[in-house]
Scaffold this motif. Structure first.
Motif, PDB file in Angstrom:
ATOM      1  N   MET A   1      -2.142  24.916  -7.521  1.00 51.74           N
ATOM      2  CA  MET A   1      -1.950  24.055  -8.669  1.00 51.74           C
ATOM      3  C   MET A   1      -0.521  23.522  -8.753  1.00 51.74           C
ATOM      4  N   LYS A   2       0.279  23.796  -7.722  1.00 53.11           N
ATOM      5  CA  LYS A   2       1.646  23.283  -7.679  1.00 53.11           C
ATOM      6  C   LYS A   2       1.847  22.528  -6.367  1.00 53.11           C
ATOM      7  N   ALA A   3       2.459  21.342  -6.491  1.00 57.37           N
ATOM      8  CA  ALA A   3       2.691  20.524  -5.308  1.00 57.37           C
ATOM      9  C   ALA A   3       3.960  20.970  -4.586  1.00 57.37           C
ATOM     10  N   ALA A   4       3.893  20.960  -3.279  1.00 56.36           N
ATOM     11  CA  ALA A   4       5.094  21.136  -2.462  1.00 56.36           C
ATOM     12  C   ALA A   4       5.636  19.731  -2.191  1.00 56.36           C
ATOM     13  N   ASN A   5       6.162  19.489  -1.022  1.00 58.55           N
ATOM     14  CA  ASN A   5       6.661  18.150  -0.718  1.00 58.55           C
ATOM     15  C   ASN A   5       5.500  17.212  -0.378  1.00 58.55           C
TER      16      ASN A   5
ATOM     17  N   ASP B   1       0.881  -1.165   0.000  1.00 57.35           N
ATOM     18  CA  ASP B   1       0.000   0.000   0.000  1.00 57.35           C
ATOM     19  C   ASP B   1       0.919   1.216   0.000  1.00 57.35           C
ATOM     20  N   VAL B   2       0.950   1.929  -1.135  1.00 60.57           N
ATOM     21  CA  VAL B   2       1.795   3.119  -1.279  1.00 60.57           C
ATOM     22  C   VAL B   2       0.891   4.340  -1.316  1.00 60.57           C
ATOM     23  N   SER B   3       0.998   5.176  -0.304  1.00 58.71           N
ATOM     24  CA  SER B   3       0.136   6.351  -0.195  1.00 58.71           C
ATOM     25  C   SER B   3       0.995   7.608  -0.046  1.00 58.71           C
ATOM     26  N   ARG B   4       0.594   8.667  -0.733  1.00 61.68           N
ATOM     27  CA  ARG B   4       1.271   9.960  -0.618  1.00 61.68           C
ATOM     28  C   ARG B   4       0.248  11.039  -0.344  1.00 61.68           C
ATOM     29  N   ALA B   5       0.655  11.941   0.512  1.00 58.82           N
ATOM     30  CA  ALA B   5      -0.175  13.112   0.802  1.00 58.82           C
ATOM     31  C   ALA B   5       0.578  14.335   0.293  1.00 58.82           C
ATOM     32  N   PHE B   6       0.099  14.894  -0.793  1.00 60.20           N
ATOM     33  CA  PHE B   6       0.765  16.048  -1.395  1.00 60.20           C
ATOM     34  C   PHE B   6       0.281  17.343  -0.762  1.00 60.20           C
ATOM     35  N   ARG B   7       1.218  18.172  -0.403  1.00 64.56           N
ATOM     36  CA  ARG B   7       0.905  19.501   0.109  1.00 64.56           C
ATOM     37  C   ARG B   7       0.929  20.494  -1.039  1.00 64.56           C
ATOM     38  N   ALA B   8       0.258  21.624  -0.861  1.00 63.01           N
ATOM     39  CA  ALA B   8       0.259  22.663  -1.881  1.00 63.01           C
ATOM     40  C   ALA B   8       1.369  23.663  -1.619  1.00 63.01           C
ATOM     41  N   LYS B   9       1.927  24.201  -2.702  1.00 60.71           N
ATOM     42  CA  LYS B   9       2.894  25.284  -2.539  1.00 60.71           C
ATOM     43  C   LYS B   9       2.167  26.520  -2.028  1.00 60.71           C
ATOM     44  N   ALA B  10       2.879  27.307  -1.278  1.00 64.03           N
ATOM     45  CA  ALA B  10       2.277  28.515  -0.713  1.00 64.03           C
ATOM     46  C   ALA B  10       1.718  29.396  -1.825  1.00 64.03           C
ATOM     47  N   ASP B  11       0.458  29.769  -1.693  1.00 63.01           N
ATOM     48  CA  ASP B  11      -0.216  30.701  -2.611  1.00 63.01           C
ATOM     49  C   ASP B  11      -0.385  30.155  -4.030  1.00 63.01           C
ATOM     50  N   ASP B  12      -0.242  28.843  -4.216  1.00 63.72           N
ATOM     51  CA  ASP B  12      -0.458  28.280  -5.550  1.00 63.72           C
ATOM     52  C   ASP B  12      -0.958  26.849  -5.400  1.00 63.72           C
TER      53      ASP B  12
ATOM     54  N   TYR C   1      -5.533  19.962  -8.346  1.00 58.46           N
ATOM     55  CA  TYR C   1      -5.316  20.907  -7.260  1.00 58.46           C
ATOM     56  C   TYR C   1      -4.698  20.216  -6.050  1.00 58.46           C
ATOM     57  N   TYR C   2      -3.983  21.004  -5.273  1.00 57.14           N
ATOM     58  CA  TYR C   2      -3.321  20.509  -4.059  1.00 57.14           C
ATOM     59  C   TYR C   2      -3.809  21.307  -2.863  1.00 57.14           C
ATOM     60  N   PRO C   3      -3.818  20.675  -1.672  1.00 58.70           N
ATOM     61  CA  PRO C   3      -3.351  19.328  -1.348  1.00 58.70           C
ATOM     62  C   PRO C   3      -4.278  18.245  -1.899  1.00 58.70           C
ATOM     63  N   CYS C   4      -3.704  17.051  -2.120  1.00 57.36           N
ATOM     64  CA  CYS C   4      -4.490  15.928  -2.606  1.00 57.36           C
ATOM     65  C   CYS C   4      -3.788  14.622  -2.245  1.00 57.36           C
ATOM     66  N   PRO C   5      -4.550  13.523  -2.221  1.00 51.55           N
ATOM     67  CA  PRO C   5      -3.956  12.218  -1.890  1.00 51.55           C
ATOM     68  C   PRO C   5      -3.612  11.426  -3.149  1.00 51.55           C
TER      69      PRO C   5
END
Length: 389
Positions: A295-299, A282-293, A349-353
């Motif tokens: 539509m771009k993933a952070a870490n 089971d490989v799961s990732r929780a993507f964070r959003a870049k500050a003020d954007d 869009y971010y954040p997303c799983p």
């Protein structure tokens, strides 16, 4: 003053060492002050180790040069280093190391990254050498010999201010005006061989250029053991993340498909995989959003855990059963080189799983980032997605 040569086993540093030991007029120090230090990653090409034992170590023995081989004890710096050999009569090049870089990559199902600084090299070579040299010098001044050649001026400039207290860096190849070709010619004149590039057998930097790939692919076909190590690492990494690959996100597997002898090698590789224990992860990732954007993933925070183990055929059948009888709404079954059941796919869009059940060799350890639970909750509550009509 001690003169310490960081011997990387490759063309450049080999040329320095051989010239010092065969042309006395090219050095300005007594050989009794010279110490040769080697950091073993555990994944150097077998060919390189053989050539060092055949051509370089006899010269070191002849002149009684202290030669120390060192490696990391584990993936944690808290465990320190392991001295593999410390002698004036070196005979064995311990390329197997202690804790191998490949072990670390496989345990976390990833490949070394080519972006930014060479973290893998700093961790597997730079750090153990710094620890060893600090022990050898005790804080006193020393000359540190580095094998940058004339086409590596930028690397030399970055290196000059770095290192331990008391370090006086020197770059003989720069002083001699030697580039890589000059080093290769010098070694050919002495040994009548073309000295190979030193690198881990799966090094993505060695595969990054067309010339590097042209050197590497014949090596893989000639040495299936090294090929299987690289391909297994890549297979597991791609299973966990389809965006991975040893060639800048592209896969070594695909490059070998189009290379003479590659398809036969890959057929053997599939048999190699069949002999391994397998798992469904089971490989799961929780993507964070870049500050003020948004539509771009952070870490991203990742969780990778085994939910079943067995042989390859059993795991494929079990995943197929899960996909056939237990797919939740919106899930997708992917069949190909890797079998996956996508529960959540990365969104616009971010954040997303992102979550998938995937089959792969049971070599990766269960690992959950400390921040995963919180990040996963936030990802599940992320913004609604556009309906694409």
């Amino acid at each position: 003053m001690k003169v310490i040569l960081s011997y990387g086993l490759g063309v450049d540093s080999t040329a320095i060492l051989v010239r010092w030991l065969t042309e006395l007029v090219c050095r300005t120090f007594d050989l009794k002050n010279l110490i040769v230090v080697i950091a073993q990653t555990g994944d150097e090409h077998l060919e390189t180790g053989h050539l060092v034992e055949k051509f370089v170590f006899p010269l070191l023995r002849k002149h009684g040069i202290r030669t120390i081989q060192v490696a990391r004890a584990s993936n944690s710096q808290r465990d320190g280093i392991v001295i593999l050999d410390d002698t004036t009569e070196p005979t064995i090049c311990y390329i197997q190391g202690a804790y191998r870089l490949s072990d670390e990559m496989v345990e976390v199902a990833t490949v070394p990254q080519t972006g930014g600084i060479r973290k893998c090299s700093l961790k597997a070579k730079g750090w153990p050498l710094d620890v060893l040299i600090a022990q050898l010098t005790g804080g006193e001044e020393f000359v540190h010999v580095v094998g940058f050649e004339t086409d590596e001026l930028t690397r030399m400039m970055r290196d000059m201010p770095l290192g331990l207290p008391g370090r006086n860096p020197t770059y003989p190849l720069m002083d001699w005006g030697w580039d890589r070709l000059a080093c290769e010619r010098f070694l050919w004149e002495h040994f009548k061989i073309i000295w190979p590039k030193s690198a881990c057998s799966f090094c993505p930097f060695a595969l990054a250029s067309a010339a590097g790939l042209a050197r590497a692919l014949p090596r893989y076909v000639a040495n299936p053991y090294e090929a299987f190590k690289a391909l297994t690492m890549e297979y597991l990494a791609v299973a966990a993340n389809p965006r991975q690959g040893l060639i800048g996100g592209r896969q070594l597997y695909d490059a070998l498909l189009d290379f003479e002898g590659g398809p036969d090698l890959l057929a053997e590789f599939q048999e190699h995989l069949n002999c391994m224990p397998w798992a469904i992860y089971d490989v799961s990732r929780a993507f964070r959003a870049k500050a003020d954007d948004m539509m771009k993933a952070a870490n991203a925070a990742r969780s990778m855990t085994r939910i079943a183990t067995g042989d390859r055929a059993d795991m494929v059948r079990l995943l197929d059963y899960m996909a056939t009888h237990h797919l939740p709404p919106g899930a997708r079954y992917e069949i190909g080189r890797h079998q996956r059941v996508w529960i959540h796919e990365r969104n616009i869009y971010y954040p997303c799983p992102e979550q998938a059940f995937v089959t792969a060799p049971a070599l990766a350890i269960d690992k959950v980032n400390d921040s995963f639970a919180e990040a996963w909750e936030a990802a599940l509550k992320g913004p609604s997605q556009l309906a694409l009509v």
